[in-house]
Every structure is written in structure tokens, then in C-alpha cells.
Design a protein around this motif. Sequence first.
Motif, PDB file in Angstrom:
ATOM      1  N   LEU A 124     -14.447   3.106   3.122  1.00 27.01           N
ATOM      2  CA  LEU A 124     -15.682   2.382   2.827  1.00 27.01           C
ATOM      3  C   LEU A 124     -16.908   3.039   3.437  1.00 27.01           C
ATOM      4  O   LEU A 124     -17.943   3.171   2.788  1.00 27.01           O
ATOM      5  N   GLY A 125     -16.793   3.466   4.693  1.00 28.00           N
ATOM      6  CA  GLY A 125     -17.945   4.093   5.348  1.00 28.00           C
ATOM      7  C   GLY A 125     -18.326   5.405   4.698  1.00 28.00           C
ATOM      8  O   GLY A 125     -19.516   5.657   4.447  1.00 28.00           O
ATOM      9  N   ARG A 126     -17.337   6.243   4.420  1.00 31.38           N
ATOM     10  CA  ARG A 126     -17.620   7.539   3.783  1.00 31.38           C
ATOM     11  C   ARG A 126     -18.209   7.345   2.396  1.00 31.38           C
ATOM     12  O   ARG A 126     -19.159   8.030   2.009  1.00 31.38           O
ATOM     13  N   PHE A 127     -17.648   6.406   1.639  1.00 32.56           N
ATOM     14  CA  PHE A 127     -18.131   6.197   0.281  1.00 32.56           C
ATOM     15  C   PHE A 127     -19.581   5.743   0.286  1.00 32.56           C
ATOM     16  O   PHE A 127     -20.403   6.237  -0.490  1.00 32.56           O
ATOM     17  N   THR A 204      -7.776  11.955  -1.111  1.00 36.01           N
ATOM     18  CA  THR A 204      -8.017  10.805  -0.238  1.00 36.01           C
ATOM     19  C   THR A 204      -6.730  10.225   0.326  1.00 36.01           C
ATOM     20  O   THR A 204      -6.776   9.480   1.311  1.00 36.01           O
ATOM     21  N   GLY A 205      -5.590  10.522  -0.303  1.00 38.41           N
ATOM     22  CA  GLY A 205      -4.395   9.766   0.029  1.00 38.41           C
ATOM     23  C   GLY A 205      -4.621   8.303  -0.336  1.00 38.41           C
ATOM     24  O   GLY A 205      -5.326   7.999  -1.305  1.00 38.41           O
ATOM     25  N   TYR A 206      -4.070   7.395   0.459  1.00 40.37           N
ATOM     26  CA  TYR A 206      -4.194   5.972   0.148  1.00 40.37           C
ATOM     27  C   TYR A 206      -5.387   5.318   0.836  1.00 40.37           C
ATOM     28  O   TYR A 206      -5.668   4.136   0.597  1.00 40.37           O
ATOM     29  N   GLY A 207      -6.096   6.062   1.688  1.00 37.38           N
ATOM     30  CA  GLY A 207      -7.335   5.579   2.276  1.00 37.38           C
ATOM     31  C   GLY A 207      -7.189   4.237   2.979  1.00 37.38           C
ATOM     32  O   GLY A 207      -6.181   3.955   3.635  1.00 37.38           O
ATOM     33  N   ASP A 208      -8.200   3.395   2.807  1.00 36.46           N
ATOM     34  CA  ASP A 208      -8.206   2.079   3.456  1.00 36.46           C
ATOM     35  C   ASP A 208      -7.170   1.133   2.867  1.00 36.46           C
ATOM     36  O   ASP A 208      -6.855   0.101   3.482  1.00 36.46           O
ATOM     37  N   LEU A 209      -6.632   1.451   1.690  1.00 41.58           N
ATOM     38  CA  LEU A 209      -5.556   0.621   1.139  1.00 41.58           C
ATOM     39  C   LEU A 209      -4.366   0.622   2.090  1.00 41.58           C
ATOM     40  O   LEU A 209      -3.760  -0.424   2.334  1.00 41.58           O
TER      41      LEU A 209
END
Length: 219
Positions: A124-127, A204-209
Motif C-alpha cells: 500500500l505504501g509503495r503503491f 511483487t510476490g503476494y505483497g500485503d495479501l
Amino acid sequence: MTTRPLETTLPDDARLTSEGFAASGRGRTLLIACGALAREILALIRLNGWAHVDVTCLPAILHNHPDRIPDAVRDAVIEHRDAYDRLAVVYADCGTGGELERTCDDLGVEMVAGPHCYAFFDGLGRFAARDEITSFYLTDFLARQFDAFVWKPLGLDRHPDLLAMYFGNYEKLVYLAQTQDDSLTAKARDCAARLGLAFERRYTGYGDLATTLEHWAAA
């Protein structure tokens, strides 16, 4: 939960139902999820050995009608809540204008933070910091299902002259890759060429998910 091999039997528009779930939901968690996230969620469940976590997926095509998502989620929560100790909703806002969050608050269930899956895969922060208003995004799912979820619904298969109207203000296509898959990268690159956009791939892999599901699985 269903134990079919992920890569060979799970269709891209998977709708997993309560068939095959444990007879008793005591001590179990149910994830009510977007069908576009089915592969990623099942992969995380399998990788982490979350035997107490089940998943039911709503049709991914609801993203073409985001106003229908809150009611679909509400129906799923009401259907399953008595059988599970914990329910969580694996959607971000996804174009519902805050209505899904209000629905989840009303039902007393948690949902994924953020505006959409692009944001939580990227982080979220990067996006938010990127502020890429002229970028069009694909995930692994959308790279596979580009024709079914983008090209045909927009009528570009019948009216290619609409391309400039839909995408004239975009500059590049950003493929947020959940997996290291050369064939999907090639598909995403082809999508960019069809749209007349520059191409960028970000793994990204799975990121914050991943971190969100880890929190729910541990609770």
C-alpha cells in the motif's frame, strides 16, 4: 478445504463452494474471496500449512460490476457465518466507493485494506508513493484473462477504434507479477503491445495479501 492440485485443476474463474469443507467449522477460519485471487490464496494456504483455513470464492467477473460486490459478500457471510469461528473478506474496496467497507463493518467482519488488489500486491505504501495515474495494471490473473476481463468487455474485439478513447491517456502497462512465470510475462507484454503502451514488469510476490492472511490465520 478442497485439496485438488492447484495448477492443474483450478480454473482462472474458480468458484469454490462449501462442498468439500470440513463438516464442522469449529476452530476454523473461512476466507470469502474474489475469484481473481483464488490461485494466490490457495497457494498461500498450501505453503503455510493452514489446515484450519477454508476459502470460498465469488465470481471474479463481479469486478466488471463493482456495485454488486457488497451484496454478494453480504450473502456469503450470512450463508457461512454460523459454521465458522472466524470469517474474513479477501477484497479491497475494488471500486465499491466505500460500500464494501460499510457492509463489512455492519457484518462485523474484516476485509483487506486498500483501494484494490494492485495496491496490496505492490504494497500500500509503495503503491501510493508511486502515484502512477497514467499506468494501467495487470496481475497474474489479468494477464491470463485479459481478453475475458478487459478486451471483450470493453468491446475492443468488435470496435478497435475505441482503443484511443479508453487508453489514450495511459502511457504504460505495469505487470505486477505474483510468480516468476516467463509465459505470463510474455502474455502481459503482448497485452501492452495490443494497447499501444510501454511495458514494465514488477515482481511483487503476494505483497500485503500474504501478511494479511498470515494475521487472520494466526488469530
